[in-house]
Design a protein around this motif. Structure first.
Motif, PDB file in Angstrom:
ATOM      1  N   VAL A  76       0.812  -1.227   0.000  1.00 20.68           N
ATOM      2  CA  VAL A  76       0.000   0.000   0.000  1.00 20.68           C
ATOM      3  C   VAL A  76       0.842   1.272   0.000  1.00 20.68           C
ATOM      4  CG1 VAL A  76      -1.866  -1.206   1.186  1.00 20.68           C
ATOM      5  CG2 VAL A  76      -0.187   0.064   2.530  1.00 20.68           C
ATOM      6  N   LEU A  77       2.137   1.135  -0.100  1.00 17.74           N
ATOM      7  CA  LEU A  77       2.991   2.331  -0.080  1.00 17.74           C
ATOM      8  C   LEU A  77       2.762   3.230  -1.297  1.00 17.74           C
ATOM      9  CD1 LEU A  77       6.508   1.269   1.269  1.00 17.74           C
ATOM     10  CD2 LEU A  77       4.941   2.960   2.230  1.00 17.74           C
ATOM     11  N   ASN A  78       2.267   2.665  -2.384  1.00 12.78           N
ATOM     12  CA  ASN A  78       2.119   3.437  -3.616  1.00 12.78           C
ATOM     13  C   ASN A  78       0.862   4.305  -3.586  1.00 12.78           C
ATOM     14  OD1 ASN A  78       0.505   1.128  -3.661  1.00 12.78           O
ATOM     15  ND2 ASN A  78       0.336   1.178  -5.888  1.00 12.78           N
ATOM     16  N   CYS A  79       0.693   5.095  -2.527  1.00  9.93           N
ATOM     17  CA  CYS A  79      -0.442   6.001  -2.388  1.00  9.93           C
ATOM     18  C   CYS A  79       0.077   7.420  -2.187  1.00  9.93           C
ATOM     19  CB  CYS A  79      -1.327   5.581  -1.215  1.00  9.93           C
ATOM     20  SG  CYS A  79      -0.467   5.624   0.371  1.00  9.93           S
ATOM     21  N   LYS A  80      -0.832   8.362  -2.115  1.00  9.64           N
ATOM     22  CA  LYS A  80      -0.436   9.759  -1.919  1.00  9.64           C
ATOM     23  C   LYS A  80      -0.479  10.167  -0.449  1.00  9.64           C
ATOM     24  CE  LYS A  80      -1.785  11.424  -6.506  1.00  9.64           C
ATOM     25  NZ  LYS A  80      -2.623  12.401  -7.266  1.00  9.64           N
ATOM     26  N   ASN A  81      -1.434   9.609   0.291  1.00  8.41           N
ATOM     27  CA  ASN A  81      -1.590   9.936   1.712  1.00  8.41           C
ATOM     28  C   ASN A  81      -1.524   8.654   2.534  1.00  8.41           C
ATOM     29  OD1 ASN A  81      -2.368  12.800   1.117  1.00  8.41           O
ATOM     30  ND2 ASN A  81      -4.137  11.789   0.196  1.00  8.41           N
ATOM     31  N   LEU A  82      -0.560   8.582   3.436  1.00  7.73           N
ATOM     32  CA  LEU A  82      -0.332   7.368   4.214  1.00  7.73           C
ATOM     33  C   LEU A  82      -0.304   7.681   5.703  1.00  7.73           C
ATOM     34  CD1 LEU A  82       0.436   4.324   4.351  1.00  7.73           C
ATOM     35  CD2 LEU A  82       2.836   5.037   4.178  1.00  7.73           C
ATOM     36  N   THR A  83      -1.069   6.871   6.475  1.00  7.24           N
ATOM     37  CA  THR A  83      -1.076   6.994   7.935  1.00  7.24           C
ATOM     38  C   THR A  83      -0.787   5.626   8.528  1.00  7.24           C
ATOM     39  OG1 THR A  83      -2.721   8.776   7.873  1.00  7.24           O
ATOM     40  CG2 THR A  83      -2.423   7.622   9.966  1.00  7.24           C
ATOM     41  N   LEU A  84       0.214   5.562   9.410  1.00  9.07           N
ATOM     42  CA  LEU A  84       0.609   4.309  10.046  1.00  9.07           C
ATOM     43  C   LEU A  84       0.537   4.455  11.555  1.00  9.07           C
ATOM     44  CD1 LEU A  84       3.736   3.319   7.889  1.00  9.07           C
ATOM     45  CD2 LEU A  84       1.354   2.608   7.569  1.00  9.07           C
ATOM     46  N   SER A  85       0.021   3.429  12.223  1.00  5.28           N
ATOM     47  CA  SER A  85      -0.085   3.445  13.681  1.00  5.28           C
ATOM     48  C   SER A  85       1.240   3.064  14.317  1.00  5.28           C
ATOM     49  CB  SER A  85      -1.181   2.476  14.134  1.00  5.28           C
ATOM     50  OG  SER A  85      -0.742   1.134  13.967  1.00  5.28           O
ATOM     51  N   SER A  86       1.303   3.223  15.636  1.00  2.45           N
ATOM     52  CA  SER A  86       2.516   2.852  16.369  1.00  2.45           C
ATOM     53  C   SER A  86       2.756   1.350  16.293  1.00  2.45           C
ATOM     54  CB  SER A  86       2.396   3.296  17.829  1.00  2.45           C
ATOM     55  OG  SER A  86       1.236   2.720  18.433  1.00  2.45           O
ATOM     56  N   GLY A  87       1.666   0.570  16.182  1.00  7.62           N
ATOM     57  CA  GLY A  87       1.833  -0.879  16.048  1.00  7.62           C
ATOM     58  C   GLY A  87       2.514  -1.260  14.752  1.00  7.62           C
ATOM     59  N   ILE A  98       3.882   7.156  16.879  1.00  9.45           N
ATOM     60  CA  ILE A  98       4.995   6.393  17.451  1.00  9.45           C
ATOM     61  C   ILE A  98       4.945   6.480  18.972  1.00  9.45           C
ATOM     62  CG2 ILE A  98       7.488   6.034  17.504  1.00  9.45           C
ATOM     63  CD1 ILE A  98       7.771   7.288  14.873  1.00  9.45           C
ATOM     64  N   GLY A  99       5.162   5.333  19.605  1.00  7.43           N
ATOM     65  CA  GLY A  99       5.233   5.280  21.058  1.00  7.43           C
ATOM     66  C   GLY A  99       6.678   5.181  21.510  1.00  7.43           C
ATOM     67  N   GLU A 100       6.928   4.274  22.444  1.00  7.15           N
ATOM     68  CA  GLU A 100       8.295   4.111  22.931  1.00  7.15           C
ATOM     69  C   GLU A 100       9.175   3.410  21.906  1.00  7.15           C
ATOM     70  OE1 GLU A 100       8.223   2.077  26.612  1.00  7.15           O
ATOM     71  OE2 GLU A 100       7.161   3.641  27.692  1.00  7.15           O
ATOM     72  N   THR A 101       8.578   2.617  21.049  1.00  9.30           N
ATOM     73  CA  THR A 101       9.340   1.884  20.045  1.00  9.30           C
ATOM     74  C   THR A 101       8.834   2.229  18.653  1.00  9.30           C
ATOM     75  OG1 THR A 101       7.836   0.001  20.263  1.00  9.30           O
ATOM     76  CG2 THR A 101       9.848  -0.037  21.590  1.00  9.30           C
ATOM     77  N   GLY A 102       9.624   1.875  17.656  1.00 10.72           N
ATOM     78  CA  GLY A 102       9.247   2.135  16.269  1.00 10.72           C
ATOM     79  C   GLY A 102      10.014   3.271  15.630  1.00 10.72           C
ATOM     80  N   TRP A 103      10.868   3.954  16.405  1.00  9.39           N
ATOM     81  CA  TRP A 103      11.583   5.118  15.885  1.00  9.39           C
ATOM     82  C   TRP A 103      12.618   4.741  14.838  1.00  9.39           C
ATOM     83  CZ3 TRP A 103      10.192  10.050  16.947  1.00  9.39           C
ATOM     84  CH2 TRP A 103       9.305  10.250  17.999  1.00  9.39           C
ATOM     85  N   ARG A 104      13.195   3.560  14.944  1.00 12.04           N
ATOM     86  CA  ARG A 104      14.219   3.154  13.970  1.00 12.04           C
ATOM     87  C   ARG A 104      13.636   2.983  12.568  1.00 12.04           C
ATOM     88  NH1 ARG A 104      15.821  -0.455  18.214  1.00 12.04           N
ATOM     89  NH2 ARG A 104      17.740   0.211  19.235  1.00 12.04           N
ATOM     90  N   ALA A 105      12.330   2.686  12.486  1.00 10.42           N
ATOM     91  CA  ALA A 105      11.701   2.490  11.183  1.00 10.42           C
ATOM     92  C   ALA A 105      11.332   3.806  10.509  1.00 10.42           C
ATOM     93  CB  ALA A 105      10.444   1.623  11.333  1.00 10.42           C
ATOM     94  N   LEU A 106      11.331   4.897  11.256  1.00 13.34           N
ATOM     95  CA  LEU A 106      10.920   6.187  10.693  1.00 13.34           C
ATOM     96  C   LEU A 106      11.803   6.634   9.528  1.00 13.34           C
ATOM     97  CD1 LEU A 106       9.068   8.592  10.736  1.00 13.34           C
ATOM     98  CD2 LEU A 106      10.456   9.605  12.561  1.00 13.34           C
ATOM     99  N   TRP A 114      19.872   7.682  14.415  1.00 16.29           N
ATOM    100  CA  TRP A 114      19.777   8.169  13.038  1.00 16.29           C
ATOM    101  C   TRP A 114      19.766   9.690  12.972  1.00 16.29           C
ATOM    102  CZ3 TRP A 114      15.365  11.054  12.297  1.00 16.29           C
ATOM    103  CH2 TRP A 114      14.289  10.826  13.172  1.00 16.29           C
ATOM    104  N   MET A 115      19.458  10.351  14.088  1.00 20.46           N
ATOM    105  CA  MET A 115      19.436  11.817  14.066  1.00 20.46           C
ATOM    106  C   MET A 115      20.842  12.403  14.108  1.00 20.46           C
ATOM    107  SD  MET A 115      16.091  13.054  16.201  1.00 20.46           S
ATOM    108  CE  MET A 115      16.731  12.649  17.817  1.00 20.46           C
ATOM    109  N   GLU A 116      21.839  11.604  14.506  1.00 21.83           N
ATOM    110  CA  GLU A 116      23.200  12.117  14.583  1.00 21.83           C
ATOM    111  C   GLU A 116      24.140  11.516  13.556  1.00 21.83           C
ATOM    112  OE1 GLU A 116      21.717  10.872  17.423  1.00 21.83           O
ATOM    113  OE2 GLU A 116      21.166  12.782  18.330  1.00 21.83           O
TER     114      GLU A 116
END
Length: 418
Positions: free
Chosen positions: A278-289, A315-323, A353-355
């Motif tokens: 489903v990535l081939n869309c214009k507007n994408l919303t993903l949950s923390s899960g 994003i909650g406590e986890t999932g930041w690496r996938a951003l 990844w921010m540094e």
């Protein structure tokens, strides 16, 4: 003239008698008669034993062991056959006449029932009447699987009757493949079916989500094959469903939310499979899960999706690496919305990844608007804001939405700091 049939065993015994016949004489004659009597008795015993042996073999060869099985076992065997073949076993004998009426698996395939090149209105009507007859005559209180593959259905009402019959029998697996040129309306009974666990739709169905927004409550495997015109797709899953999605060329808006009670048993690759589709869309919303699943998959890259221009992520406590994976895969992203669901420690290694100096191309060249929700007046949030302010070179609008617990005084302090 009567013909006499002499068996090979008797012929051998008579030959022995002739061979052992003595010279003339009373004693010899007595001995010969005695000998002949003994040999003839032996011959008769041999013939009787041969006959019994042949009769035993005939009984063994003619014994029908399959028919002696119970109805449940026979139905289990027939469940592996197309239903028309299973019904055909009714002509074998009186024992088989009604066995098929207890089938728990109903597989209707017009491509098997009708010869290739003979798909006329008459033959298709016969096929549909066959389906109706089987649905009406089968007796089980529950149906494990109902599968229909046809070139057409004469009316949506007929399809609703078949599906409703399966739903009333607590169907667990439903597969519909109808090669109709016109779009069909998906029967309403499917949406609220609580016994349904596997749903495969290989046709272009008009899916009207109920007003409650809840459909397919217990489905664990969902497949849409032929839905090329879908523009809006909203998936909310708390059952860890498996997905197969193909050929969604006209997707505009996608919202995927995974909410699992037990994250320890999560299979991340099911989420990856859906996100890739489903990535081939214009507007994408993903949950923390979803972000958690992508992080656990340890992906190094995602497919490039240049058409993605609006991306919202929770994003909650986890999932930041996938951003950064998603940001890198969307080189032409223009608007980015980040919703923080809880406090995070920006000094944690997951924010490395921010540094590392690898700034996604979209941030440096195309992102014009950023919105961050759930901000608190803490050092970690300041660090996150500073990252985007520094690397978004064409940024025009920055929206910061703080939590309700943050006072106006803290908001002003936060803005001065950034």
């Amino acid at each position: 003239m009567r013909s006499v049939h002499i068996s090979a065993s008797l012929y051998r015994c008579l030959s022995i008698v002739r061979a052992e016949k003595p010279r003339p004489g009373a004693a010899s004659n007595a001995f010969g008669l005695c000998c002949s009597s003994a040999i003839m008795k032996k011959a008769r015993n041999l013939i009787d034993s041969k006959r019994k042996s042949r009769k035993s073999v005939a009984i063994k060869l003619g014994h029908d062991r399959i028919s002696s099985l119970t109805d449940s076992v026979l139905c289990n065997i027939l469940s592996f056959l197309p239903t028309d073949n299973a019904v055909g076993t009714s002509i074998l004998s009186s024992r088989w006449r009604h066995v098929w009426t207890s089938l728990h698996t109903l597989l209707f395939d017009a491509t098997v029932c009708i010869r290739q090149g003979d798909f006329t209105d008459v033959t298709m009507e016969r096929f549909e009447m066959f389906v109706i007859s089987v649905v009406l005559r089968t007796e089980p209180s529950n149906v494990q699987k109902f599968s229909l593959h046809s070139y057409r259905v004469s009316g949506s009402s007929r399809l609703k009757e078949w599906v409703s019959s399966a739903v009333m029998r607590d169907v667990r697996e439903l597969e519909l493949n109808i090669e109709n040129q016109q779009r069909l309306e998906l029967p309403e009974s499917i949406y609220s079916c609580r016994s349904l666990q596997v749903l495969k739709l290989d046709s272009d169905f008009d899916i009207a989500v109920p007003g409650s927004g809840i459909c397919f409550p217990n489905v664990k495997f969902l497949r849409f094959i032929m839905a090329p015109l879908i523009e809006i797709l909203h998936v909310v899953d708390d059952l860890m469903v498996s997905y197969e999605v193909h050929d969604l060329q006209f997707l505009q808006t996608v919202n995927v939310g995974f909410f699992f009670p037990d994250w320890s048993v999560l299979n991340p690759w099911e989420s990856v499979q859906l996100v890739n589709a489903v990535l081939n869309c214009k507007n994408l919303t993903l949950s923390s899960g979803v972000m958690l699943a992508l992080e656990r998959a340890n992906l190094s890259v995602l497919p490039s999706v240049p058409q993605l221009t609006h991306f919202e992520v929770h994003i909650g406590e986890t999932g930041w690496r996938a951003l950064p994976l998603i940001l890198t895969s969307a080189p032409l992203l223009e608007k980015f919305v980040l919703v923080k669901e809880c406090w995070v420690n920006a000094c944690d290694p997951k924010f490395g990844w921010m540094e590392n100096g690898c700034v996604p191309q979209c941030l440096a060249q195309h992102v014009k608007e950023i919105e961050i929700q759930g901000v608190e007046d803490v050092e970690d949030d300041v660090k996150l804001l500073e990252f985007f302010m520094k690397h978004c070179l064409v940024l025009q609008t920055m929206i910061i939405r703080c939590k309700r617990t943050v006072t106006n005084k803290k908001v002003n302090h936060l803005l001065r700091t950034v």
